[in-house]
Design an enzyme around this catalytic site. Structure first.
Site, PDB file in Angstrom:
ATOM      1  N   SER A 297       0.804  -1.212   0.000  1.00 31.65           N
ATOM      2  CA  SER A 297       0.000   0.000   0.000  1.00 31.65           C
ATOM      3  C   SER A 297       0.845   1.273   0.000  1.00 31.65           C
ATOM      4  CB  SER A 297      -0.959  -0.045   1.197  1.00 31.65           C
ATOM      5  OG  SER A 297      -1.912   0.969   1.127  1.00 31.65           O
ATOM      6  N   ASP A 308      10.057   5.166 -10.226  1.00 35.22           N
ATOM      7  CA  ASP A 308       9.604   5.688 -11.510  1.00 35.22           C
ATOM      8  C   ASP A 308      10.226   7.031 -11.859  1.00 35.22           C
ATOM      9  OD1 ASP A 308       8.114   3.438 -11.650  1.00 35.22           O
ATOM     10  OD2 ASP A 308       6.164   4.420 -11.819  1.00 35.22           O
ATOM     11  N   LYS A 322      -0.597  -4.132  -3.440  1.00 39.41           N
ATOM     12  CA  LYS A 322      -1.890  -3.539  -3.090  1.00 39.41           C
ATOM     13  C   LYS A 322      -1.985  -2.152  -3.707  1.00 39.41           C
ATOM     14  CE  LYS A 322      -4.904  -1.966   0.611  1.00 39.41           C
ATOM     15  NZ  LYS A 322      -5.110  -0.630   0.022  1.00 39.41           N
TER      16      LYS A 322
END
Length: 522
Positions: A297, A308, A322
């Protein structure tokens, strides 16, 4: 009479998965469920029929709870019902503090037994010691009753500044004492430790993302910067998540102005993007993020933002997977439902939510077993990625969606293959309980020892691991620890240090020769 629960590896895996589901709360505005519709009227009418006409007396509240749970079970694995008895304790956990006496305890021989009073907490200030048994809180008997944990907490909690008279049995002196304790605000730390690994490398361990997490992280970050930190290691292992915005605030300290951190999308296709600001205080130093199969999460949001944006290096094993966002909605009786309302995506556009079948949460929660069986925890080549879900980082590196964050540097599980359940035993309460019971038998050999002398004593002790093996056997877990003896010895020594000295000494031991940190420092 002394009793221990029998722990099975399957139960351990299920508990870890449940912890991740509970830890996966994301902070969105609460709202009340009040809209009337035909389906709701039908359910209410059925409850009325049962209350008025059914032949036997029935607890209608339990029927409602079953109904709600049955409905949610047919959605996704993270849409859950929280009954009133659990809602208040979970709210405190995520708030980051509570009002109480400040002790770590567990039920030993049907008695509330103090493992350790919290440093500078109300109990420690009043003179409560590790090993003390709490017999009464005011006139309430706490021993021999097998009280549930929430009932025990309620006996020890109260208004800030209120007094509770504890009747204590102190085994070390074989005396019964009456000790008044003034209740106070007790912090629940979400940042376990921040420290220097070497002259230029800092380390911060985050166990969950609660209301206080960013403030705790910021304190650690500022202190480490003052001490000359050039490289930051953020440890998110076993961090099941929490409030999304706290992960975002931490990412903002590391990312440059206007870099995308995360975006969410709901069923109507509405997209909400969150960008970094120019306020970050560590936007140029090196960053490493440690993750494992229990990082979920909000942990994955932070790791995904770093990966990224090519801001740092992700080290460890594939995270839980998740990528669903819950909104908490309250009922009038103090219960709540956390309903999945959107999905979140990392800056490259990937969803890291692993696959699930509606109504089949059991298989979803036992994903750990599949990872054990396919060898993923020991070799990066065994991680299954979908070629159709390729995405590119800011600098054009290929990353994959569809099931967790795949690390840039893979580090296998430290326990030997085939003995994976030991990893969860070592991070469970079994280690803490074993060490406490050993100390409770005889604390004298450790009395007055300095930390360095303690380390020497533990290094020379040849019996600790074999005693723990016998303890596990008594608890119903028959396994040989011979293949993992150094690792087990490290965890046991670290827990002794925590109970005798504190968290800092625990981490000094537990991080020594840590496989992921070795990969970072290499």
């Amino acid at each position: 009479m002394k009793s221990k629960e029998k722990y099975l590896p399957l139960l351990l895996f299920s508990c870890v998965a449940l912890g991740i589901i509970i830890g996966g709360m994301l902070n969105f505005p609460k709202r009340s469920l009040s809209k009337q519709n035909a389906s709701k009227a039908k359910i209410e009418k059925l409850i009325d029929f049962i209350n008025d006409e059914y032949v036997d007396d029935v607890n209608s509240d339990s029927i409602v709870d079953l109904t709600v749970n049955s409905i949610l079970a047919n959605l996704d694995p993270h849409s859950v019902y929280i009954p009133p008895s659990e809602q208040s304790s979970e709210a405190e956990l995520m708030k980051g503090d509570f009002v109480g006496i400040g002790v770590n305890f567990y039920m030993f021989n049907d008695t509330v037994t103090i493992v350790k009073p919290l440093e500078n907490g109300p109990a420690e200030k009043a003179g409560i010691l590790a090993g003390d048994r709490i017999l009464y809180a005011d006139k309430d008997k706490l021993f021999g009753r097998k009280l549930p944990t929430d009932s025990l907490f309620n006996k020890l909690k109260g208004e800030e500044g209120s007094k509770v008279l504890l009747t204590i049995y102190r085994k070390s002196s074989n005396k019964k004492l009456k000790i008044p304790v003034i209740r106070d605000v007790v912090p629940i730390k979400s940042v376990d430790a921040y420290l220097k690994l070497n002259a230029t490398t800092g380390y911060i361990k985050i166990n969950r993302f609660a209301e206080s997490t960013y403030d705790e992280f910021r304190v650690g970050l500022e202190q480490l910067k003052k001490q000359g930190m050039k490289t930051l290691v953020i440890d998110l292992r076993d961090n099941g998540g929490g409030y999304l915005e706290k992960a975002v605030e931490i990412a903002d300290e590391l990312l440059k102005d206007k870099e995308l951190i995360v975006f969410t999308k709901n069923k109507r296709g509405e997209i909400n993007k969150t960008f970094a600001t120019e306020e970050g205080i560590f936007e140029s130093g090196r960053v490493f993020v440690l993750i494992d199969e229990n990082s979920a999460s909000a942990s994955e949001i932070l790791a995904g933002a770093i990966q990224d944006n090519d801001r740092g290096t992700i080290v460890g094993r594939r995270s839980f997977g998740k990528g669903l966002v819950q909104r908490e909605m309250d009922f009038e009786d103090g219960s709540a439902v956390r309903l999945t309302t959107s999905r979140y995506y990392t800056p490259s556009g990937r969803s890291i939510q692993k696959p699930y079948v509606k109504g089949q949460g059991e298989e979803y929660n036992h994903d750990y077993e599949a990872r054990f069986e396919n060898g993923e925890l020991y070799a990066k080549s065994k991680i299954k990625v979908a070629d159709s879900l390729k995405f590119k980082t800011k600098k054009g590196r290929i990353v994959y969606g569809g099931g967790g964050i795949v690390p840039d540097i893979f580090v296998p599980l430290e326990v030997k293959k085939g003995e994976e359940s030991l990893a969860y035993i070592l991070s469970s309460g079994l280690v803490s309980h074993f060490v406490f019971e050993q100390l409770d038998k005889n604390r004298a050999p450790f009395k007055g020892l300095r930390f360095e002398a303690f380390l020497t004593k533990m290094q020379n002790d040849q019996s600790t691991v074999s005693k723990f093996e016998s303890y596990l056997k008594e608890a119903g877990l028959e396994m040989s620890l011979a293949n993992n003896k150094p690792l087990v010895k490290k965890f046991l020594t670290a827990e002794y240090a925590r109970q005798l000295f504190g968290e800092d000494q625990y981490y000094q031991i537990i991080l020594k020769d840590d496989a992921m940190l070795k990969a970072v420092l290499k």
